[in-house]
Design a protein around this motif. Structure first.
Motif, PDB file in Angstrom:
ATOM      1  N   ILE A   8       0.890  -1.167   0.000  1.00 43.01           N
ATOM      2  CA  ILE A   8       0.000   0.000   0.000  1.00 43.01           C
ATOM      3  C   ILE A   8       0.924   1.212   0.000  1.00 43.01           C
ATOM      4  N   LYS A   9       0.839   2.005  -1.056  1.00 45.75           N
ATOM      5  CA  LYS A   9       1.770   3.118  -1.257  1.00 45.75           C
ATOM      6  C   LYS A   9       1.418   4.301  -0.337  1.00 45.75           C
ATOM      7  N   PRO A  10       2.317   5.312  -0.285  1.00 46.82           N
ATOM      8  CA  PRO A  10       2.050   6.447   0.602  1.00 46.82           C
ATOM      9  C   PRO A  10       0.662   7.075   0.417  1.00 46.82           C
ATOM     10  N   ASP A  11       0.182   7.157  -0.808  1.00 49.56           N
ATOM     11  CA  ASP A  11      -1.149   7.771  -1.010  1.00 49.56           C
ATOM     12  C   ASP A  11      -2.256   6.909  -0.405  1.00 49.56           C
ATOM     13  N   GLY A  12      -2.121   5.584  -0.503  1.00 51.80           N
ATOM     14  CA  GLY A  12      -3.114   4.690   0.090  1.00 51.80           C
ATOM     15  C   GLY A  12      -3.131   4.794   1.610  1.00 51.80           C
ATOM     16  N   VAL A  13      -1.934   4.919   2.202  1.00 50.55           N
ATOM     17  CA  VAL A  13      -1.831   5.080   3.656  1.00 50.55           C
ATOM     18  C   VAL A  13      -2.446   6.421   4.067  1.00 50.55           C
ATOM     19  N   GLY A  16      -6.176   6.781   4.205  1.00 54.59           N
ATOM     20  CA  GLY A  16      -6.907   5.949   5.161  1.00 54.59           C
ATOM     21  C   GLY A  16      -7.503   4.698   4.540  1.00 54.59           C
ATOM     22  N   LEU A  17      -6.794   4.129   3.553  1.00 49.99           N
ATOM     23  CA  LEU A  17      -7.345   2.977   2.831  1.00 49.99           C
ATOM     24  C   LEU A  17      -6.782   1.628   3.292  1.00 49.99           C
ATOM     25  N   ILE A  18      -5.915   1.643   4.317  1.00 49.32           N
ATOM     26  CA  ILE A  18      -5.266   0.385   4.744  1.00 49.32           C
ATOM     27  C   ILE A  18      -6.320  -0.672   5.098  1.00 49.32           C
ATOM     28  N   GLY A  19      -7.265  -0.296   5.948  1.00 46.83           N
ATOM     29  CA  GLY A  19      -8.270  -1.270   6.411  1.00 46.83           C
ATOM     30  C   GLY A  19      -9.103  -1.815   5.262  1.00 46.83           C
ATOM     31  N   ASP A  20      -9.536  -0.943   4.376  1.00 47.64           N
ATOM     32  CA  ASP A  20     -10.357  -1.382   3.244  1.00 47.64           C
ATOM     33  C   ASP A  20      -9.578  -2.348   2.348  1.00 47.64           C
ATOM     34  N   ILE A  22      -6.919  -4.258   3.090  1.00 46.77           N
ATOM     35  CA  ILE A  22      -6.710  -5.552   3.759  1.00 46.77           C
ATOM     36  C   ILE A  22      -8.010  -6.352   3.752  1.00 46.77           C
ATOM     37  N   SER A  23      -9.107  -5.678   4.012  1.00 50.66           N
ATOM     38  CA  SER A  23     -10.404  -6.352   4.032  1.00 50.66           C
ATOM     39  C   SER A  23     -10.732  -6.996   2.676  1.00 50.66           C
ATOM     40  N   ARG A  24     -10.401  -6.313   1.595  1.00 52.51           N
ATOM     41  CA  ARG A  24     -10.678  -6.883   0.268  1.00 52.51           C
ATOM     42  C   ARG A  24      -9.905  -8.188   0.051  1.00 52.51           C
ATOM     43  N   PHE A  25      -8.646  -8.215   0.485  1.00 58.55           N
ATOM     44  CA  PHE A  25      -7.856  -9.440   0.332  1.00 58.55           C
ATOM     45  C   PHE A  25      -8.363 -10.548   1.263  1.00 58.55           C
ATOM     46  N   GLU A  26      -8.745 -10.175   2.484  1.00 57.77           N
ATOM     47  CA  GLU A  26      -9.258 -11.181   3.434  1.00 57.77           C
ATOM     48  C   GLU A  26     -10.578 -11.766   2.957  1.00 57.77           C
ATOM     49  N   THR A  27     -11.496 -10.898   2.542  1.00 57.82           N
ATOM     50  CA  THR A  27     -12.815 -11.410   2.167  1.00 57.82           C
ATOM     51  C   THR A  27     -12.777 -12.181   0.845  1.00 57.82           C
ATOM     52  N   LYS A  28     -11.791 -11.878   0.017  1.00 60.15           N
ATOM     53  CA  LYS A  28     -11.612 -12.679  -1.199  1.00 60.15           C
ATOM     54  C   LYS A  28     -11.217 -14.117  -0.845  1.00 60.15           C
ATOM     55  N   GLY A  29     -10.517 -14.274   0.276  1.00 61.52           N
ATOM     56  CA  GLY A  29     -10.141 -15.618   0.724  1.00 61.52           C
ATOM     57  C   GLY A  29      -8.652 -15.858   0.824  1.00 61.52           C
ATOM     58  N   PHE A  30      -7.852 -14.775   0.753  1.00 63.89           N
ATOM     59  CA  PHE A  30      -6.405 -14.950   0.853  1.00 63.89           C
ATOM     60  C   PHE A  30      -5.938 -14.814   2.303  1.00 63.89           C
ATOM     61  N   SER A  31      -4.755 -15.359   2.576  1.00 63.05           N
ATOM     62  CA  SER A  31      -4.203 -15.336   3.934  1.00 63.05           C
ATOM     63  C   SER A  31      -3.011 -14.398   3.992  1.00 63.05           C
ATOM     64  N   LEU A  32      -3.023 -13.550   5.006  1.00 60.06           N
ATOM     65  CA  LEU A  32      -1.900 -12.640   5.244  1.00 60.06           C
ATOM     66  C   LEU A  32      -0.791 -13.415   5.944  1.00 60.06           C
ATOM     67  N   VAL A  33       0.402 -13.426   5.375  1.00 57.33           N
ATOM     68  CA  VAL A  33       1.515 -14.159   6.008  1.00 57.33           C
ATOM     69  C   VAL A  33       2.671 -13.252   6.403  1.00 57.33           C
ATOM     70  N   GLY A  34       2.599 -11.969   6.025  1.00 56.29           N
ATOM     71  CA  GLY A  34       3.640 -11.025   6.441  1.00 56.29           C
ATOM     72  C   GLY A  34       3.151  -9.609   6.245  1.00 56.29           C
TER      73      GLY A  34
END
Ligand code: CMP
Length: 143
Positions: A8-13, A16-20, A22-34
């Protein structure tokens, strides 16, 4: 299991888009590993974007990525490299489809919110550039 590098680049941070995101990747079904919230050195930015070093925008791209913190992440799942690129949308937000991250939030190619590896081999080298083995977790959902 396939892994990809997402930043997530400086503009995304700053927007205030970090939560959104991450949520898109989680709800798609992927796992955060780092994941790390970090300032990027010029050396790291120049290595990461080395493939673009002859392009006219290289200097401003490196300036931008090093200007304020980013969120560096590794996501895991079936065909995650291709699927993440689909979730992210086309590089130029003007042509990114609505419903994609860039399509929903961006208008400028130099401020396109997020980076995702473009191929499995690129993902492997970007993950190795940004993370040590110890910073990556292996886990399986029991949900
Ligand atoms: P990214 O997916 O991080 O990969 C390379 C980046 O270079 C890209 O997103 C854009 O942010 C940036 N980029 C590509 N083309 C241009 C351009 N014409 N002008 C400025 N930045 C660009």
């Amino acid at each position: 299991m396939e892994r990809t590098f997402i930043m997530i680049k400086p503009d995304g941070v700053q927007r205030g888009l970090i939560g959104d995101i991450i949520s898109r990747f989680e709800t798609k079904g992927f796992s955060l590993v780092g994941m790390k919230f970090m300032s990027v050195s010029r050396e790291l930015a120049e290595k990461h974007y080395g493939v673009h070093k002859e392009r006219p925008f290289f200097g401003s791209l490196v300036d931008f990525i090093t200007s304020s913190p980013v969120v560096a992440m590794v996501w895991e799942g079936d065909s995650v490299v291709t699927s993440a690129r689909t979730l992210i949308g086309a590089t130029n937000p003007i042509t990114s489809a609505p419903g994609t991250i860039r399509g929903d939030y961006g208008v400028t190619i130099g401020r396109n919110i997020i980076h995702g590896s473009d191929a499995i081999e690129t993902a492997q080298s970007e993950i190795a550039l940004w993370f040590s083995e110890e910073e990556l977790a292996t886990w399986e959902s029991c949900a």
